[in-house]
Motif scaffolding. Structure first.
Motif, mmCIF file in Angstrom:
data_model
loop_
_atom_site.group_PDB
_atom_site.id
_atom_site.type_symbol
_atom_site.label_atom_id
_atom_site.label_comp_id
_atom_site.label_asym_id
_atom_site.label_seq_id
_atom_site.Cartn_x
_atom_site.Cartn_y
_atom_site.Cartn_z
ATOM 1 N N GLY A 37 0.878 -1.311 -0.051
ATOM 2 C CA GLY A 37 0.079 -0.014 0.070
ATOM 3 C C GLY A 37 0.897 1.187 -0.031
ATOM 4 N N ALA A 38 2.038 1.308 -0.287
ATOM 5 C CA ALA A 38 3.010 2.357 -0.167
ATOM 6 C C ALA A 38 3.796 2.471 -1.636
ATOM 7 C CB ALA A 38 4.041 2.367 0.983
ATOM 8 N N THR A 39 4.172 3.546 -2.125
ATOM 9 C CA THR A 39 4.976 3.800 -3.059
ATOM 10 C C THR A 39 6.302 4.100 -2.783
ATOM 11 O OG1 THR A 39 3.036 4.810 -4.242
ATOM 12 C CG2 THR A 39 5.262 5.008 -5.000
ATOM 13 N N GLU A 40 7.144 3.188 -3.198
ATOM 14 C CA GLU A 40 8.660 3.469 -2.817
ATOM 15 C C GLU A 40 9.398 4.159 -4.003
ATOM 16 O OE1 GLU A 40 10.746 0.033 -1.712
ATOM 17 O OE2 GLU A 40 9.660 -0.003 0.575
ATOM 18 N N ILE A 41 9.879 5.487 -3.929
ATOM 19 C CA ILE A 41 10.822 5.892 -5.017
ATOM 20 C C ILE A 41 12.336 5.999 -4.578
ATOM 21 C CG2 ILE A 41 11.016 8.281 -6.141
ATOM 22 C CD1 ILE A 41 8.128 8.790 -5.416
ATOM 23 N N HIS A 42 12.843 5.089 -5.472
ATOM 24 C CA HIS A 42 14.396 5.001 -5.313
ATOM 25 C C HIS A 42 14.853 5.894 -6.031
ATOM 26 C CE1 HIS A 42 14.083 0.900 -3.026
ATOM 27 N NE2 HIS A 42 12.935 1.083 -3.931
ATOM 28 N N PHE A 43 16.132 6.584 -5.365
ATOM 29 C CA PHE A 43 16.725 7.841 -6.098
ATOM 30 C C PHE A 43 18.137 7.741 -5.932
ATOM 31 C CE2 PHE A 43 15.592 9.342 -2.093
ATOM 32 C CZ PHE A 43 16.772 10.026 -1.666
ATOM 33 N N THR A 44 18.983 8.464 -6.670
ATOM 34 C CA THR A 44 20.264 8.825 -6.761
ATOM 35 C C THR A 44 20.497 10.223 -6.393
ATOM 36 O OG1 THR A 44 21.076 6.769 -7.808
ATOM 37 C CG2 THR A 44 22.787 8.346 -7.591
ATOM 38 N N CYS A 45 21.042 10.710 -5.192
ATOM 39 C CA CYS A 45 21.217 11.980 -5.142
ATOM 40 C C CYS A 45 22.506 12.445 -6.070
ATOM 41 C CB CYS A 45 21.627 12.249 -3.599
ATOM 42 S SG CYS A 45 21.940 13.845 -2.932
ATOM 43 N N TRP A 46 22.418 13.893 -6.034
ATOM 44 C CA TRP A 46 23.614 14.373 -6.842
ATOM 45 C C TRP A 46 24.939 14.200 -6.147
ATOM 46 C CZ3 TRP A 46 21.650 16.263 -10.874
ATOM 47 C CH2 TRP A 46 20.255 16.771 -11.067
ATOM 48 N N CYS A 47 25.061 13.727 -4.768
ATOM 49 C CA CYS A 47 26.441 13.389 -4.418
ATOM 50 C C CYS A 47 26.663 12.209 -4.599
ATOM 51 C CB CYS A 47 26.250 13.825 -2.648
ATOM 52 S SG CYS A 47 25.328 12.384 -1.948
ATOM 53 N N GLY A 48 25.830 10.942 -5.284
ATOM 54 C CA GLY A 48 25.932 9.622 -5.425
ATOM 55 C C GLY A 48 25.271 8.910 -4.503
ATOM 56 N N VAL A 76 12.334 7.480 -0.998
ATOM 57 C CA VAL A 76 11.283 8.022 -0.401
ATOM 58 C C VAL A 76 9.938 7.265 -0.457
ATOM 59 C CG1 VAL A 76 9.622 10.051 -0.971
ATOM 60 C CG2 VAL A 76 11.903 10.261 -1.264
ATOM 61 N N VAL A 77 9.464 7.177 0.659
ATOM 62 C CA VAL A 77 8.147 6.070 0.847
ATOM 63 C C VAL A 77 6.966 6.948 1.004
ATOM 64 C CG1 VAL A 77 7.001 4.435 2.276
ATOM 65 C CG2 VAL A 77 9.600 4.208 1.887
ATOM 66 N N ASP A 78 6.056 6.946 0.149
ATOM 67 C CA ASP A 78 4.815 7.661 0.285
ATOM 68 C C ASP A 78 3.620 6.688 0.491
ATOM 69 O OD1 ASP A 78 2.843 9.539 -0.299
ATOM 70 O OD2 ASP A 78 2.781 9.337 -2.346
ATOM 71 N N ARG A 79 3.041 6.750 1.700
ATOM 72 C CA ARG A 79 2.138 5.942 1.956
ATOM 73 C C ARG A 79 0.574 6.131 1.574
ATOM 74 N NH1 ARG A 79 4.467 1.882 4.026
ATOM 75 N NH2 ARG A 79 6.233 2.404 5.806
ATOM 76 N N ALA A 80 -0.172 5.428 0.964
ATOM 77 C CA ALA A 80 -1.458 5.766 0.424
ATOM 78 C C ALA A 80 -2.439 6.016 1.753
ATOM 79 C CB ALA A 80 -1.987 4.230 -0.161
ATOM 80 N N VAL A 81 -3.258 7.075 1.481
ATOM 81 C CA VAL A 81 -4.187 7.733 2.279
ATOM 82 C C VAL A 81 -5.455 6.745 2.056
ATOM 83 C CG1 VAL A 81 -5.344 9.561 3.311
ATOM 84 C CG2 VAL A 81 -2.826 9.460 2.421
ATOM 85 N N GLU A 82 -6.114 6.235 3.082
ATOM 86 C CA GLU A 82 -7.417 5.605 2.888
ATOM 87 C C GLU A 82 -8.519 6.822 2.841
ATOM 88 O OE1 GLU A 82 -8.870 2.192 4.590
ATOM 89 O OE2 GLU A 82 -6.971 1.158 4.814
ATOM 90 N N ARG A 83 -9.211 6.674 1.602
ATOM 91 C CA ARG A 83 -10.294 7.591 1.573
ATOM 92 C C ARG A 83 -11.677 6.947 1.629
ATOM 93 N NH1 ARG A 83 -6.421 9.550 -2.145
ATOM 94 N NH2 ARG A 83 -5.419 11.496 -1.731
ATOM 95 N N PRO A 84 -12.431 7.667 2.120
ATOM 96 C CA PRO A 84 -13.756 7.156 2.413
ATOM 97 C C PRO A 84 -14.516 6.872 0.808
ATOM 98 C CG PRO A 84 -13.931 9.299 3.280
ATOM 99 C CD PRO A 84 -12.481 8.957 2.925
#
Length: 67
Positions: free
Chosen positions: A28-39, A44-52
């Motif tokens: 239920g979460a989106t994980e965004i894997h990244f490489t910073c400018w420094c290497g 970043v983990v974005d949890r889904a929000v349950e909506r009615p």
């Protein structure tokens, strides 16, 4: 563009979408894997929000002719 916390630099950094190495959906979460400018690599983990659930909309009433 998006912001992410770089643990190597110890601060928030502004990154372009070109810095994204993968996007994964997990538990239920989106994980965004990244490489910073420094290497440094991070996630970043974005949890889904349950909506009615949306209630069904009332059908539109036909317009009445002008009197």
């Amino acid at each position: 563009m998006f912001t992410a916390h770089c643990t190597a630099e110890g601060r928030e950094v502004l990154l372009t979408t070109r810095r994204i190495t993968s996007i994964e959906m997990r538990d239920g979460a989106t994980e965004i894997h990244f490489t910073c400018w420094c290497g440094h690599e991070g996630v970043v983990v974005d949890r889904a929000v349950e909506r009615p659930a949306a209630s069904p909309a009332e059908p539109a009433q036909p317009a009445r002719p002008a009197a």
